[in-house]
Scaffold this motif. Structure first.
Motif, short mmCIF file in Angstrom:
data_model
loop_
_atom_site.label_atom_id
_atom_site.label_comp_id
_atom_site.label_asym_id
_atom_site.label_seq_id
_atom_site.Cartn_x
_atom_site.Cartn_y
_atom_site.Cartn_z
N VAL A 76 -7.16 -0.49 13.64
CA VAL A 76 -7.38 -0.35 15.08
C VAL A 76 -8.86 -0.25 15.43
CG1 VAL A 76 -6.94 1.12 17.08
CG2 VAL A 76 -5.07 0.57 15.50
N PRO A 77 -9.68 0.55 14.73
CA PRO A 77 -11.10 0.58 15.08
C PRO A 77 -11.77 -0.79 15.02
CG PRO A 77 -10.57 2.45 13.69
CD PRO A 77 -9.36 1.56 13.70
N ARG A 78 -11.45 -1.58 13.99
CA ARG A 78 -12.07 -2.91 13.89
C ARG A 78 -11.49 -3.88 14.92
NH1 ARG A 78 -11.98 -3.80 7.44
NH2 ARG A 78 -10.22 -2.36 7.63
N LEU A 79 -10.22 -3.75 15.26
CA LEU A 79 -9.66 -4.57 16.34
C LEU A 79 -10.37 -4.28 17.65
CD1 LEU A 79 -5.85 -4.32 15.51
CD2 LEU A 79 -7.27 -6.37 15.32
N ARG A 80 -10.64 -3.02 17.93
CA ARG A 80 -11.34 -2.67 19.16
C ARG A 80 -12.78 -3.17 19.13
NH1 ARG A 80 -7.84 0.18 21.93
NH2 ARG A 80 -6.53 1.82 21.00
N GLU B 93 -8.67 1.76 7.82
CA GLU B 93 -8.07 1.52 6.51
C GLU B 93 -8.91 0.49 5.75
OE1 GLU B 93 -6.58 1.91 3.40
OE2 GLU B 93 -5.42 3.09 4.86
N SER B 94 -9.66 0.96 4.75
CA SER B 94 -10.58 0.09 4.03
C SER B 94 -9.87 -0.88 3.09
CB SER B 94 -11.57 0.94 3.23
OG SER B 94 -10.89 1.75 2.28
N LEU C 7 0.84 -1.19 0.00
CA LEU C 7 0.00 0.00 0.00
C LEU C 7 0.88 1.25 0.00
CD1 LEU C 7 -2.81 -0.89 2.59
CD2 LEU C 7 -2.87 -1.08 0.10
N PRO C 8 0.57 2.24 -0.82
CA PRO C 8 1.39 3.46 -0.84
C PRO C 8 1.18 4.32 0.40
CG PRO C 8 -0.49 3.69 -2.30
CD PRO C 8 -0.49 2.27 -1.84
N TRP C 9 0.00 4.21 1.02
CA TRP C 9 -0.30 5.02 2.22
C TRP C 9 -1.39 4.32 3.00
CZ3 TRP C 9 -4.43 7.36 4.53
CH2 TRP C 9 -4.14 8.32 5.52
N TYR C 10 -1.34 4.43 4.33
CA TYR C 10 -2.39 3.83 5.16
C TYR C 10 -2.38 4.49 6.52
CZ TYR C 10 1.80 1.22 6.47
OH TYR C 10 3.08 0.88 6.83
N ASP C 11 -3.51 4.41 7.19
CA ASP C 11 -3.64 4.89 8.57
C ASP C 11 -4.51 3.90 9.32
OD1 ASP C 11 -4.30 6.16 10.99
OD2 ASP C 11 -4.07 8.15 10.09
#
Length: 376
Positions: free
Chosen positions: A87-91, A80-81, A71-75
């Motif tokens: 992190v949101p889905r892990l939580r 990150e779709s 991936l060229p960029w991610y957060d």
């Protein structure tokens, strides 16, 4: 699993030390008494969230490092779709820890495998450093708990394939020093369909001495059985379900599940349509079967997200674990067994690896054996 009082390797004996009277690592850490955390009258999904809040998921396999590499960029903290895990889905899924796979494409071998594994270890550290609000590196059971207590998801580097060792024990020690904690015993001449060679047995002993956990998913039956005989620490199968229910080559037949349970090992059932089936119920069937055959202390979960595999319906990403746990509660699973499945069994294996390493380091010097000396 071998007893800790087995004979030392003659080339690495500590010399003059009496045998340490210590129990096998798998028996040294019995489960703690369980206190229920949910109301039995609540809906299963409500109960699942309550149980997971207290006993989060320790996920045995995530392919996220290789996915992020492209991936060229991610957060991962905002979301990150482009991947199955952030992190949101892990939580949302109550994931407290996960193993980040360092496995390589089949075309990468030899010295390229060593170098690419080093690059992936470096990437793991950079990703975690860039997402410190949600992730924290962990290398043992205590650090996993510390990360959880700080509201972070613990990231454990591994498993890596045996090819990453380059047939040299010095590289194993170097990778361990850089953070590697799990190695899969496949893809090497010393761990093949015919089992472990003498050098392969020495690799297992050195892994025990370092505290590196053996992963036996995809290994031959002969390699699995020989590892149980040689290893003094419990082993993982990070991506194995029940072959009796689905005849995938990485799934374990019942006789090996029985031996895995007797050796204190852990079968981590993958959430993949190929290995377990297309529905939540299919995954639950495998968990039921492994728990029955190997025992409740020998079954765990492996999301196998971001590994290029299709997932069962309702289990499409890392946020979906409560749906699976709700299905198990509907089937009558005790909360205590769910707590072992999600968190307790992985903690036991990590503590067992550390326990074995402390004992072995008193008894063994770092091995200087080579594949040429032992296998000719």
């Amino acid at each position: 699993m071998a007893d800790l009082q087995d004979d030392l390797h003659t080339s690495t004996e500590a010399g003059g030390l009496v045998d340490l009277s210590v129990p096998p690592a798998a028996e040294a850490f019995p489960p703690e008494p369980y206190a229920p955390v949910s109301d039995p009258d609540d809906e299963p999904l409500t109960r699942a969230h309550a149980v997971l809040a207290a006993h989060p998921v320790a996920d045995g396999y995530s392919g996220l490092p290789w996915a992020l590499k492209h991936l060229p960029w991610y957060d991962l903290e905002l979301g990150e779709s482009a991947v199955d895990t952030d992190v949101p889905r892990l939580r949302e899924g109550h994931v407290g820890a996960l193993f980040w796979s360092l496995h390589l494409p089949d075309a990468v071998d030899g010295d390229r495998a060593v170098g690419t594994t080093l690059e992936q270890l470096d990437l793991v550290k950079m990703v975690v450093r860039a997402h410190q609000e949600g992730l924290r590196l962990a290398y043992d059971a205590g650090q996993v708990i510390d990360a959880r207590n700080c509201g972070r998801v613990a990231v454990l580097p591994g498993p890596a394939g045996a090819a990453a060792l380059g047939d040299r024990l010095g590289i194993l020690r170097s990778l361990h020093a850089l953070g590697l904690r799990v190695v899969t015993l496949t893809g090497a001449t010393w761990a093949s369909e015919t089992g472990l060679t003498r050098f392969g047995e020495e690799v297992v002993r050195e892994m025990n001495r370092l505290g590196v956990v053996t992963d036996l998913s995809g290994a031959s039956a002969e390699t699995i059985r020989r590892t149980f005989a040689v290893s003094k620490a419990p082993a993982l199968c990070t991506r194995s379900a029940a072959r009796a229910l689905r005849p995938h080559p990485a799934n374990l037949p019942d006789d090996l599940l029985v031996e895995l349970g007797a050796a204190g090992g852990l079968c981590m059932v993958p959430l993949t349509a190929e290995q377990t089936g297309p529905t939540v119920r299919d995954v639950a069937d495998h968990l039921d079967h492994v728990r029955t055959v190997a025992g409740p202390q020998s079954v765990g979960l492996s999301g196998t997200y971001d590994a290029g595999t299709a997932h069962p319906l309702e289990l499409g990403d890392a946020s979906c674990y409560p749906r699976l746990i709700a299905e198990l509660l509907r089937r009558g699973w005790a909360e205590s067994d769910v707590a072992l499945l999600t968190w307790g069994n992985v903690q036991r294996v990590l503590r067992g690896a550390a326990f074995t390493a402390r004992a072995a380091q008193v008894r063994r010097e770092p091995s200087t054996a080579t594949i040429a000396e032992l296998d000719g």
